[in-house]
Design an enzyme around this catalytic site. Structure first.
Site, PDB file in Angstrom:
ATOM      1  N   CYS A 178     -15.801  59.567  31.760  1.00 61.22           N
ATOM      2  CA  CYS A 178     -15.451  60.865  31.177  1.00 61.22           C
ATOM      3  C   CYS A 178     -15.498  60.808  29.649  1.00 61.22           C
ATOM      4  O   CYS A 178     -16.009  61.721  28.994  1.00 61.22           O
ATOM      5  CB  CYS A 178     -14.075  61.306  31.646  1.00 61.22           C
ATOM      6  SG  CYS A 178     -13.573  62.932  31.027  1.00 61.22           S
ATOM      7  N   CYS A 200      -6.853  62.123  36.837  1.00 59.05           N
ATOM      8  CA  CYS A 200      -6.432  63.475  36.457  1.00 59.05           C
ATOM      9  C   CYS A 200      -6.878  64.563  37.429  1.00 59.05           C
ATOM     10  O   CYS A 200      -6.224  65.594  37.543  1.00 59.05           O
ATOM     11  CB  CYS A 200      -6.940  63.792  35.051  1.00 59.05           C
ATOM     12  SG  CYS A 200      -8.734  63.996  34.921  1.00 59.05           S
TER      13      CYS A 200
END
Length: 359
Positions: free
Chosen positions: A97, A195
């Protein structure tokens, strides 16, 4: 591009909010960017977090733009995460990410805004070395929050346009600054899990992901001991990671751990705790972030997981793109799919992805 204009990735948490505050106090023209990365149900990047980022932006009197990057995030991060488990490896989505989304797409957006820099709330540091003419990635001040491990794959271009305002601060100091300046998120808790997954058990998430694609990839297989004797059955290799103990009792008195995951044979090998310790591994897709690629073998301290202590190792090139790492002392649960990051004191020399354990 304006060198005093900076795009700040504002997640709605205390770290990125404080980073935005610090940059503004230093005279930068701050533009907040909130990235919507996933649908409701994850632990972050949802509507509540976006509203928190808006509240902070209003407090700081800075503009905030919301970018919908859900398609890009699913393609670059979520798909990687799921396929790694399917292939018997344990992924690290935060690193991907950072490289692809936070420091990839965001840097492209900065150009559109005429901003020279991007900034995040990471606890890490960037310094330019005039003798080597390279930007160096270094550890942040706070040993408990230090995040350079997750940033090893960044390029020189990305580092040259990046500011880490929290590099010389501890988490306690960041919360204190946020409180003193009445930032509305100064007491907000942070997530420690992946997340985009709300549940701790990834099995349901992986199952739903592949069902949407019309794939039924999980199949039962055998669990064997180090001698190859069948001692049980498993319901999919995605349920296991190296060093795992849970679910392996099977009536045995002595605790057993996952020693190896064989994707081709669909076999889980278990052994004693001592069997999980190994000296060597092969690392691929190495990125030399702070130095040029070494021409000779060298020693460095290596971290094989974000919370794993660094350990001294001898590192040398095996073939193009592949490096062997021999530790001076055996390491617990070297895990394919995780990152191996090489350090010299507080500097990240480089890092790569653990391809296989060498026994």
């Amino acid at each position: 591009m304006n060198k005093k204009r900076v795009l700040v990735a504002m997640s709605g948490g205390v770290d990125s909010s404080t980073a935005a505050h610090l940059l503004k106090s230093r005279g930068y023209e701050v533009i907040g960017i909130n990235m919507r990365l996933w649908e409701e149900g994850g632990r972050c990047c949802n509507l509540s977090d976006t509203e928190d980022a808006r509240r902070v932006a209003r407090k700081l009197s800075i503009p905030l733009y919301v970018l919908n990057l859900k398609k890009e995030f699913e393609k670059e991060v979520v798909e990687y995460f799921c396929w790694e488990y399917l292939n018997g490896r344990t992924p690290n989505p935060c690193i991907v990410c950072n490289e692809k989304i936070k420091f990839g797409i965001l840097l492209k957006k900065a150009k559109e805004f005429g901003a020279f820099f991007i900034a995040t709330g990471h606890y890490a540091k960037v310094e330019f070395n005039p003798s080597t003419k390279r930007y160096c990635l270094k550890k942040g001040k706070d040993p408990k929050k230090e995040q350079s491990y997750f940033l090893f794959s960044l390029s020189q271009r990305q580092l040259s346009h990046t500011i880490f305002p929290l590099s010389d601060l501890t988490k306690e100091e960041v919360r204190q600054i946020a409180a003193e300046n009445n930032l509305p998120v100064h007491e907000k808790k942070e997530s420690q899990e992946v997340c985009f997954i709300s549940q701790k058990n990834y099995n349901e998430f992986l199952k739903n992901f592949f069902e949407k694609k019309g794939i039924s990839p999980f199949s039962e297989g055998f669990i064997v001991d180090r001698e190859g004797k069948i001692v049980g059955r498993h319901k999919g290799i995605h349920l296991f990671t190296i060093g795992q103990r849970k679910g392996l009792a099977g009536g045995r008195e002595e605790p057993f751990y996952v020693v190896d995951i064989d994707k081709k044979k669909n076999i889980i090998t278990i052994g004693t705790r001592e069997d999980v310790y190994t000296h060597s591994m092969q690392v691929s897709k190495v990125n030399w972030v702070s130095i040029q690629e070494p021409e000779k073998p060298f020693y460095a301290r290596v971290k094989i997981r974000s919370q794993h202590p660094e350990s001294l190792a001898y590192i040398y090139k095996v073939t193009e793109g592949k490096w062997r790492v021999d530790f001076l002392h055996p390491q617990w649960a070297i895990t394919p799919g995780q990152a191996a990051v090489f350090y010299r004191e507080d500097t990240v020399l480089g890092g790569g992805w653990i391809e296989k354990v060498i026994r």
